[in-house]
Design an enzyme around this catalytic site. Structure first.
Site, PDB file in Angstrom:
ATOM      1  N   ASP A  10       4.285  -3.852 116.851  1.00 43.60           N
ATOM      2  CA  ASP A  10       5.413  -4.474 116.187  1.00 43.60           C
ATOM      3  C   ASP A  10       6.555  -4.183 117.053  1.00 43.60           C
ATOM      4  O   ASP A  10       6.197  -3.759 118.297  1.00 43.60           O
ATOM      5  CB  ASP A  10       5.756  -3.613 114.537  1.00 43.60           C
ATOM      6  CG  ASP A  10       6.019  -2.349 114.858  1.00 43.60           C
ATOM      7  OD1 ASP A  10       5.896  -1.682 116.051  1.00 43.60           O
ATOM      8  OD2 ASP A  10       6.392  -1.736 113.691  1.00 43.60           O
ATOM      9  N   HIS A  11       7.872  -4.269 117.025  1.00 43.68           N
ATOM     10  CA  HIS A  11       8.663  -4.035 117.944  1.00 43.68           C
ATOM     11  C   HIS A  11       9.068  -2.585 118.325  1.00 43.68           C
ATOM     12  O   HIS A  11       9.519  -2.176 119.412  1.00 43.68           O
ATOM     13  CB  HIS A  11      10.260  -4.505 117.364  1.00 43.68           C
ATOM     14  CG  HIS A  11      10.443  -3.541 116.139  1.00 43.68           C
ATOM     15  ND1 HIS A  11       9.937  -3.693 114.869  1.00 43.68           N
ATOM     16  CD2 HIS A  11      10.932  -2.225 115.721  1.00 43.68           C
ATOM     17  CE1 HIS A  11      10.058  -2.919 113.748  1.00 43.68           C
ATOM     18  NE2 HIS A  11      10.862  -2.058 114.256  1.00 43.68           N
ATOM     19  N   CYS A  67       1.950   0.679 116.470  1.00 44.75           N
ATOM     20  CA  CYS A  67       3.280   0.407 115.962  1.00 44.75           C
ATOM     21  C   CYS A  67       4.176   1.915 116.123  1.00 44.75           C
ATOM     22  O   CYS A  67       3.538   2.569 117.135  1.00 44.75           O
ATOM     23  CB  CYS A  67       3.328   0.120 114.516  1.00 44.75           C
ATOM     24  SG  CYS A  67       2.345   1.282 113.420  1.00 44.75           S
ATOM     25  N   GLY A  68       5.125   2.221 115.319  1.00 47.34           N
ATOM     26  CA  GLY A  68       5.679   3.411 115.901  1.00 47.34           C
ATOM     27  C   GLY A  68       4.860   4.682 115.725  1.00 47.34           C
ATOM     28  O   GLY A  68       4.808   5.497 116.403  1.00 47.34           O
ATOM     29  N   GLY A  70       1.535   4.132 114.558  1.00 51.70           N
ATOM     30  CA  GLY A  70       0.209   3.657 114.631  1.00 51.70           C
ATOM     31  C   GLY A  70      -0.550   3.506 113.284  1.00 51.70           C
ATOM     32  O   GLY A  70      -1.438   3.090 113.084  1.00 51.70           O
ATOM     33  N   ASN A 101     -18.384   6.261 114.648  1.00 51.81           N
ATOM     34  CA  ASN A 101     -17.728   5.382 113.558  1.00 51.81           C
ATOM     35  C   ASN A 101     -17.860   3.775 114.016  1.00 51.81           C
ATOM     36  O   ASN A 101     -17.539   3.125 113.224  1.00 51.81           O
ATOM     37  CB  ASN A 101     -16.415   5.634 113.196  1.00 51.81           C
ATOM     38  CG  ASN A 101     -16.113   6.853 112.883  1.00 51.81           C
ATOM     39  OD1 ASN A 101     -15.485   7.891 113.619  1.00 51.81           O
ATOM     40  ND2 ASN A 101     -16.764   7.592 112.125  1.00 51.81           N
ATOM     41  N   ARG A 111       5.701   6.046 119.127  1.00 50.64           N
ATOM     42  CA  ARG A 111       6.684   7.249 118.870  1.00 50.64           C
ATOM     43  C   ARG A 111       6.093   8.489 118.780  1.00 50.64           C
ATOM     44  O   ARG A 111       6.660   9.483 118.487  1.00 50.64           O
ATOM     45  CB  ARG A 111       7.313   6.663 117.742  1.00 50.64           C
ATOM     46  CG  ARG A 111       8.220   5.628 117.780  1.00 50.64           C
ATOM     47  CD  ARG A 111       8.941   5.136 116.581  1.00 50.64           C
ATOM     48  NE  ARG A 111       9.983   4.109 116.841  1.00 50.64           N
ATOM     49  CZ  ARG A 111      10.376   3.330 115.761  1.00 50.64           C
ATOM     50  NH1 ARG A 111      10.016   3.391 114.438  1.00 50.64           N
ATOM     51  NH2 ARG A 111      11.152   2.223 115.883  1.00 50.64           N
ATOM     52  N   ARG A 134     -28.384   7.806 112.737  1.00 49.55           N
ATOM     53  CA  ARG A 134     -27.674   8.465 111.766  1.00 49.55           C
ATOM     54  C   ARG A 134     -26.174   7.827 111.442  1.00 49.55           C
ATOM     55  O   ARG A 134     -26.073   7.644 110.450  1.00 49.55           O
ATOM     56  CB  ARG A 134     -27.631  10.045 111.364  1.00 49.55           C
ATOM     57  CG  ARG A 134     -26.867  10.809 112.523  1.00 49.55           C
ATOM     58  CD  ARG A 134     -26.919  12.333 112.367  1.00 49.55           C
ATOM     59  NE  ARG A 134     -26.236  12.749 112.882  1.00 49.55           N
ATOM     60  CZ  ARG A 134     -26.030  13.130 114.432  1.00 49.55           C
ATOM     61  NH1 ARG A 134     -26.755  12.505 115.187  1.00 49.55           N
ATOM     62  NH2 ARG A 134     -24.954  13.855 114.829  1.00 49.55           N
ATOM     63  N   ARG A 138     -24.275   5.580 108.228  1.00 52.25           N
ATOM     64  CA  ARG A 138     -22.934   5.774 107.633  1.00 52.25           C
ATOM     65  C   ARG A 138     -22.046   4.608 107.833  1.00 52.25           C
ATOM     66  O   ARG A 138     -21.250   4.414 106.865  1.00 52.25           O
ATOM     67  CB  ARG A 138     -22.477   7.110 108.298  1.00 52.25           C
ATOM     68  CG  ARG A 138     -23.329   8.326 107.916  1.00 52.25           C
ATOM     69  CD  ARG A 138     -23.070   9.663 108.671  1.00 52.25           C
ATOM     70  NE  ARG A 138     -24.181  10.617 108.383  1.00 52.25           N
ATOM     71  CZ  ARG A 138     -24.229  11.660 109.317  1.00 52.25           C
ATOM     72  NH1 ARG A 138     -23.470  11.758 110.357  1.00 52.25           N
ATOM     73  NH2 ARG A 138     -25.172  12.471 108.884  1.00 52.25           N
TER      74      ARG A 138
HETATM   75  C1  RB5 Z   1       9.091   0.489 112.157  1.00 51.67           C
HETATM   76  O1  RB5 Z   1      10.286   1.406 112.257  1.00 51.67           O
HETATM   77  C2  RB5 Z   1       8.118   1.631 111.935  1.00 51.67           C
HETATM   78  O2  RB5 Z   1       7.984   2.040 110.539  1.00 51.67           O
HETATM   79  C3  RB5 Z   1       6.499   1.139 112.310  1.00 51.67           C
HETATM   80  O3  RB5 Z   1       6.617   0.859 113.595  1.00 51.67           O
HETATM   81  C4  RB5 Z   1       5.243   1.909 111.917  1.00 51.67           C
HETATM   82  O4  RB5 Z   1       5.725   3.244 112.349  1.00 51.67           O
HETATM   83  C5  RB5 Z   1       5.068   1.931 110.565  1.00 51.67           C
HETATM   84  O5  RB5 Z   1       3.889   2.446 110.304  1.00 51.67           O
END
Ligand code: RB5
Length: 145
Positions: A10-11, A67-68, A70, A101, A111, A134, A138
């Protein structure tokens, strides 16, 4: 054959995703980076699902999504049948989600970890192999309908 790695975010993770794309290209993988490339706020579920579908269809061998935290994009990817995606903030876990896995996708929180650690996590994930045995029993249990 060159392994194709689906990438999306995402952004919150555009810069880190692009750094990972560059890094894995230098390692000899084909980065299938489906964006986004512009910084407007967007919705991680659609990006996680899009990358997961590339992996589930066999178009890509593995996927790396961000994402922020993950977490959200990992949840979205795991809703696609055949996807096993784990969030990793350390290299040991990244290695183990392949070895035990058979995770076909890795999620990272942009982040949460810096670029140096993120690239090490990616290296650990991509260089590990599923051990089978094994662990296959699983993983089959996870995949059972
Ligand atoms: C976006 O602000 C944030 O919510 C997204 O990147 C992520 O962390 C969600 O799980």
């Amino acid at each position: 054959m060159t392994k194709r790695i689906a990438l999306s975010s995402d952004h919150a993770a555009i810069e880190l995703r692009q750094a990972i794309a560059k890094h894995i290209t230098e390692l000899g993988y084909e980065a299938v980076d489906i964006g986004p490339t512009t910084p407007e706020s967007t919705h991680y579920p659609k990006h996680g699902q899009a990358a997961a579908e590339l992996v589930a269809s066999g178009d890509c061998d593995l996927g790396i999504i961000l994402c922020g935290t993950g977490q959200g994009i990992m949840m979205a990817a795991n809703k696609v049948k055949g996807i096993r995606c784990g969030v990793c903030s350390d290299s040991f876990s990244a290695r183990m989600i392949r070895m035990h896995n058979n995770a076909n996708m890795l999620s990272i929180g942009a982040r949460v970890v810096g670029e140096g650690l993120a690239l090490d996590i990616v290296d650990a994930y991509l260089s590990a192999e599923f051990e089978g045995g094994r662990h296959a029993t699983r993983v089959d249990m996870i995949e059972a309908d």
